[in-house]
Design a protein around this motif. Structure first.
Motif, PDB file in Angstrom:
ATOM      1  N   UNK A 142     -17.929  61.176 -94.102  1.00 15.31           N
ATOM      2  CA  UNK A 142     -19.077  60.925 -93.235  1.00 15.31           C
ATOM      3  C   UNK A 142     -19.635  59.532 -93.520  1.00 15.31           C
ATOM      4  N   UNK A 143     -19.767  58.724 -92.472  1.00  9.93           N
ATOM      5  CA  UNK A 143     -20.222  57.345 -92.574  1.00  9.93           C
ATOM      6  C   UNK A 143     -21.564  57.201 -91.873  1.00  9.93           C
ATOM      7  N   UNK A 144     -22.516  56.562 -92.529  1.00 15.93           N
ATOM      8  CA  UNK A 144     -23.763  56.239 -91.848  1.00 15.93           C
ATOM      9  C   UNK A 144     -23.530  55.021 -90.963  1.00 15.93           C
ATOM     10  N   UNK A 145     -23.935  55.120 -89.672  1.00 15.36           N
ATOM     11  CA  UNK A 145     -23.641  54.024 -88.742  1.00 15.36           C
ATOM     12  C   UNK A 145     -24.845  53.522 -87.946  1.00 15.36           C
ATOM     13  N   UNK A 146     -25.896  54.330 -87.788  1.00 19.12           N
ATOM     14  CA  UNK A 146     -27.010  53.896 -86.939  1.00 19.12           C
ATOM     15  C   UNK A 146     -28.196  54.823 -87.165  1.00 19.12           C
ATOM     16  N   UNK A 147     -29.336  54.439 -86.560  1.00 19.53           N
ATOM     17  CA  UNK A 147     -30.510  55.308 -86.558  1.00 19.53           C
ATOM     18  C   UNK A 147     -30.808  55.693 -85.115  1.00 19.53           C
ATOM     19  N   UNK A 148     -31.378  56.870 -84.935  1.00 23.40           N
ATOM     20  CA  UNK A 148     -31.644  57.347 -83.578  1.00 23.40           C
ATOM     21  C   UNK A 148     -32.537  56.412 -82.768  1.00 23.40           C
ATOM     22  N   UNK A 149     -33.518  55.720 -83.360  1.00 30.63           N
ATOM     23  CA  UNK A 149     -34.310  54.790 -82.552  1.00 30.63           C
ATOM     24  C   UNK A 149     -33.509  53.657 -81.915  1.00 30.63           C
ATOM     25  N   UNK A 150     -32.275  53.434 -82.335  1.00 28.74           N
ATOM     26  CA  UNK A 150     -31.432  52.446 -81.669  1.00 28.74           C
ATOM     27  C   UNK A 150     -30.994  52.926 -80.290  1.00 28.74           C
ATOM     28  N   UNK A 151     -31.001  54.235 -80.070  1.00 27.43           N
ATOM     29  CA  UNK A 151     -30.590  54.793 -78.771  1.00 27.43           C
ATOM     30  C   UNK A 151     -31.659  55.783 -78.305  1.00 27.43           C
ATOM     31  N   UNK A 152     -32.856  55.287 -77.971  1.00 22.69           N
ATOM     32  CA  UNK A 152     -33.961  56.201 -77.672  1.00 22.69           C
ATOM     33  C   UNK A 152     -33.853  56.926 -76.341  1.00 22.69           C
ATOM     34  N   UNK A 153     -33.131  56.351 -75.344  1.00 22.85           N
ATOM     35  CA  UNK A 153     -33.116  56.914 -73.993  1.00 22.85           C
ATOM     36  C   UNK A 153     -31.695  57.250 -73.554  1.00 22.85           C
ATOM     37  N   UNK A 154     -31.540  58.176 -72.585  1.00 23.42           N
ATOM     38  CA  UNK A 154     -30.207  58.475 -72.051  1.00 23.42           C
ATOM     39  C   UNK A 154     -29.508  57.213 -71.561  1.00 23.42           C
ATOM     40  N   UNK A 155     -28.245  57.083 -71.933  1.00 31.54           N
ATOM     41  CA  UNK A 155     -27.463  55.910 -71.558  1.00 31.54           C
ATOM     42  C   UNK A 155     -27.501  54.789 -72.571  1.00 31.54           C
ATOM     43  N   UNK A 156     -28.427  54.833 -73.533  1.00 31.94           N
ATOM     44  CA  UNK A 156     -28.451  53.823 -74.589  1.00 31.94           C
ATOM     45  C   UNK A 156     -27.234  54.014 -75.495  1.00 31.94           C
ATOM     46  N   UNK A 203     -37.279  59.842 -85.957  1.00 26.58           N
ATOM     47  CA  UNK A 203     -37.042  59.959 -84.517  1.00 26.58           C
ATOM     48  C   UNK A 203     -38.214  59.434 -83.696  1.00 26.58           C
ATOM     49  N   UNK A 204     -39.402  59.385 -84.292  1.00 22.89           N
ATOM     50  CA  UNK A 204     -40.587  58.885 -83.584  1.00 22.89           C
ATOM     51  C   UNK A 204     -40.865  57.417 -83.902  1.00 22.89           C
ATOM     52  N   UNK A 205     -39.840  56.706 -84.325  1.00 25.21           N
ATOM     53  CA  UNK A 205     -39.968  55.280 -84.648  1.00 25.21           C
ATOM     54  C   UNK A 205     -39.278  54.427 -83.597  1.00 25.21           C
ATOM     55  N   UNK A 206     -39.443  53.137 -83.725  1.00 24.68           N
ATOM     56  CA  UNK A 206     -38.697  52.157 -82.936  1.00 24.68           C
ATOM     57  C   UNK A 206     -38.109  51.132 -83.890  1.00 24.68           C
ATOM     58  N   UNK A 207     -37.045  50.469 -83.442  1.00 24.13           N
ATOM     59  CA  UNK A 207     -36.447  49.401 -84.245  1.00 24.13           C
ATOM     60  C   UNK A 207     -37.276  48.140 -84.075  1.00 24.13           C
ATOM     61  N   UNK A 208     -37.826  47.662 -85.185  1.00 21.84           N
ATOM     62  CA  UNK A 208     -38.616  46.429 -85.162  1.00 21.84           C
ATOM     63  C   UNK A 208     -37.752  45.205 -85.423  1.00 21.84           C
ATOM     64  N   UNK A 209     -36.669  45.385 -86.167  1.00 22.46           N
ATOM     65  CA  UNK A 209     -35.776  44.259 -86.481  1.00 22.46           C
ATOM     66  C   UNK A 209     -34.438  44.807 -86.962  1.00 22.46           C
ATOM     67  N   UNK A 210     -33.397  44.044 -86.703  1.00 22.81           N
ATOM     68  CA  UNK A 210     -32.069  44.356 -87.245  1.00 22.81           C
ATOM     69  C   UNK A 210     -31.357  43.045 -87.544  1.00 22.81           C
ATOM     70  N   UNK A 211     -30.792  42.943 -88.742  1.00 22.33           N
ATOM     71  CA  UNK A 211     -30.114  41.720 -89.169  1.00 22.33           C
ATOM     72  C   UNK A 211     -28.727  42.080 -89.695  1.00 22.33           C
TER      73      UNK A 211
END
Length: 418
Positions: free
Chosen positions: A48-62, A181-189
Motif C-alpha cells: 500500500x502506497x500513500x499517493x494523495x489526500x482527499x482534498x486534492x479531489x474535492x468534487x466529482x471529476x477531480x 476530509x473537511x480541509x483544502x489544499x493550501x500549498x503543494x511543492x
C-alpha cells in the motif's frame, strides 16, 4: 524441470544474504538499476502506497495523476463522491489518458482517438469499432484504492496486503478528529532529489542530524521525539522530555485525542508508526514561532495546543497532524538515483488566505527543512557512488527507526525474491 533464475533475483538474493543487521545497506541498494527493478516489483508493486489526500479531489471529476518509475495512475472522484484509481492508459492503443498532474474531468477522454470512459472506468464511446466490438470488456484497468481518514492509498498488486484493515482500525481514532476530509489544499511543492528513494526514507526516520542541520524545524520539535533511546549522555534532558510528553498526553487523552505511541514499522506487511508529541515553546504548530499558522482551526478544535500527531507508513510516507493544519509527504522513485518528494499542506476548507493564514508562513518550516534534507541525501548519494563507501553502524540511541525501515525493506524483499 530446471527453473531459470533472473539476474535481478540473483543479485538481490546475494545482497540480502550479506545484509548485516545494525548497519546501513550496501552500495548497490542505492545505485543499481537492477535493485530498483526489484524495488518497483516487490515494494512499490505489492504494498500500500500513500499517493494523495482527499482534498486534492474535492468534487466529482477531480483527478490527480501519480507518476513513479514507469507507472502512471489516475486517482478520480466519481459522481457518487467515491474515490477510484485506474491505470492512466487507454485500452485502445495504450496512450496516456491524462498528461497533467491534476485537473477536472466530465468523462475520461483519450487524446489520441477519443475513446471515452465515465468516472467508473466504463468505456462509453469508441467510434468505428465494428459490430463485434464489446465495450463492456474494454473498461479502464482498475487499481486497488483505500482511504484512511482522508489519506489515499493505492496498491498495484492483484491481492493487496489484508492488514491495511488492521492499520485503519488502529489509526482511525488518531486521525479522524482532525477531519482531513473537511480541509483544502493550501500549498503543494514537488522537489526532485538526486538520490535513491531509500536514502530519502532513511533520512526521515531519524533526527540524529536535526540539531546540526534543521534550525527551523527544531524551533518546534524536541530533539528526543523520534526514536531516541535513553543514554547517559543526555539522561536529564531526555527525562525532562518524557515528563513533558506524559503530562501532555494525559491532557490530550482526556480530550478524546489518542496520543500513545503505536510502533509497527517492521513487524507487519503494512508497517507504520504513530505518536502525538508536544511542540516546544508556544506549543501550537510547526511554524517559525510555534504558534498556529492558520487562525481557523481544524474540525471543531478550540485549543490550539494539541501537539503534533506523527504518522509514518512503509514504504513511502510521513505526516504531521496539528490543530490548525496537516502536512503530508509522499516519496516516489523516478529512477535508481532520482526521487520525487511531494509535500502537501492542508488547512480548514473555510480558512481564508491572507486573513486566516499566509502560504509563506504555513510552508516556511518544511520548505527550509526539505531543502536541507535534499542537500544531505544528495551528498550521501555522491559519497556512496565513489566506491569508498562501505556500510556503517547505526547509532543504538538515535537511529533505531532507520534500522526498522531497513528491516522492513529487507524482509519484504526476502519474502518476494525466493
Amino acid at each position: 524441470m530446471t527453473r531459470t533464475i533472473s539476474a535481478q533475483t540473483l543479485l538481490t538474493r546475494e545482497l540480502l544474504e550479506r545484509r548485516r543487521p545494525g548497519y546501513s545497506l550496501e552500495a548497490p541498494f542505492y545505485l543499481s538499476d537492477t535493485v530498483l527493478q526489484a524495488d518497483m516489483e516487490h515494494i512499490f508493486g505489492k504494498h500500500w502506497l500513500f499517493v494523495a489526500v482527499e482534498p486534492q479531489i474535492p468534487e466529482p471529476g477531480d483527478y490527480v495523476a501519480i507518476e513513479f518509475g514507469s507507472k502512471s495512475i489516475l486517482i478520480v472522484r466519481d459522481d457518487d463522491m467515491g474515490v477510484r484509481a485506474f491505470h492512466n492508459v487507454c485500452r485502445h492503443r495504450g496512450s496516456r489518458l491524462c498528461e497533467s498532474h491534476q485537473g477536472q474531468l466530465g468523462n475520461i477522454v483519450c487524446p489520441y482517438h477519443q475513446w471515452t470512459y465515465d468516472l467508473t472506468g466504463k468505456l462509453i464511446h469508441a467510434k468505428h469499432m465494428g459490430a463485434d466490438f464489446d465495450p463492456s470488456e474494454m473498461g479502464l484497468k482498475t487499481v486497488h484504492v483505500r482511504t484512511l481518514s482522508g489519506l489515499i492509498f493505492i496498491c498495484l498488486a492483484d491481492d493487496p496486503p489484508e492488514d491495511f484493515e488492521q492499520m485503519a482500525a488502529e489509526m482511525t481514532p488518531y486521525l479522524a478528529p482532525h477531519r482531513l476530509q473537511d480541509c483544502k489544499v493550501a500549498a503543494q511543492v514537488d522537489i526532485i532529489e538526486d538520490c535513491n528513494w531509500k536514502l530519502t526514507m532513511e533520512n526521515n526516520r531519524e533526527c540524529y542530524h536535526c540539531v546540526a542541520n534543521h534550525p527551523e524545524l527544531t524551533i518546534s520539535l524536541y530533539e528526543f521525539g523520534f526514536g531516541y533511546q535513553p543514554s547517559a549522555e543526555n539522561a536529564a534532558e531526555q527525562q525532562r522530555f518524557i515528563d513533558i510528553t506524559n503530562a501532555a498526553c494525559e491532557r490530550w487523552e482526556s480530550m478524546g485525542l489518542p496520543s500513545a505511541e503505536i510502533e509497527r514499522l517492521d513487524d507487519r506487511i503494512t508497517g507504520y508508526r504513530t505518536q502525538r508529541l508536544p511542540i516546544d515553546r508556544a506549543g501550537q504548530s510547526q511554524t517559525m514561532n510555534t504558534e498556529v499558522a492558520s487562525k481557523k482551526l481544524l474540525a471543531d478544535f478550540t485549543d490550539p495546543a494539541l501537539g503534533g500527531l506523527s504518522f509514518w507508513t512503509q514504504p513511502n510516507s510521513w505526516h504531521h497532524f496539528m490543530s490548525d493544519h496537516i502536512v503530508s509527504f509522499s516519496v516516489l522513485p523516478i529512477s535508481a538515483t532520482k526521487t520525487l518528494v511531494r509535500t502537501t499542506w492542508c488547512v480548514h476548507k473555510d480558512a481564508v488566505e491572507g486573513v486566516d493564514y499566509t502560504v509563506e508562513n504555513l510552508t516556511a518550516v518544511w520548505n527550509a527543512t526539505n531543502a536541507q534534507d535534499r542537500r544531505l541525501v544528495e551528498e550521501s548519494q555522491i559519497g556512496i557512488a565513489t566506491g569508498a563507501y562501505q556500510p556503517g553502524p547505526y547509532s543504538p540511541y538515535t537511529e533505531g527507526l532507520v534500522e526498522k525501515f531497513c528491516n522492513w525493506y529487507v524482509n519484504r524483499l526476502n519474502a518476494h525474491s525466493r
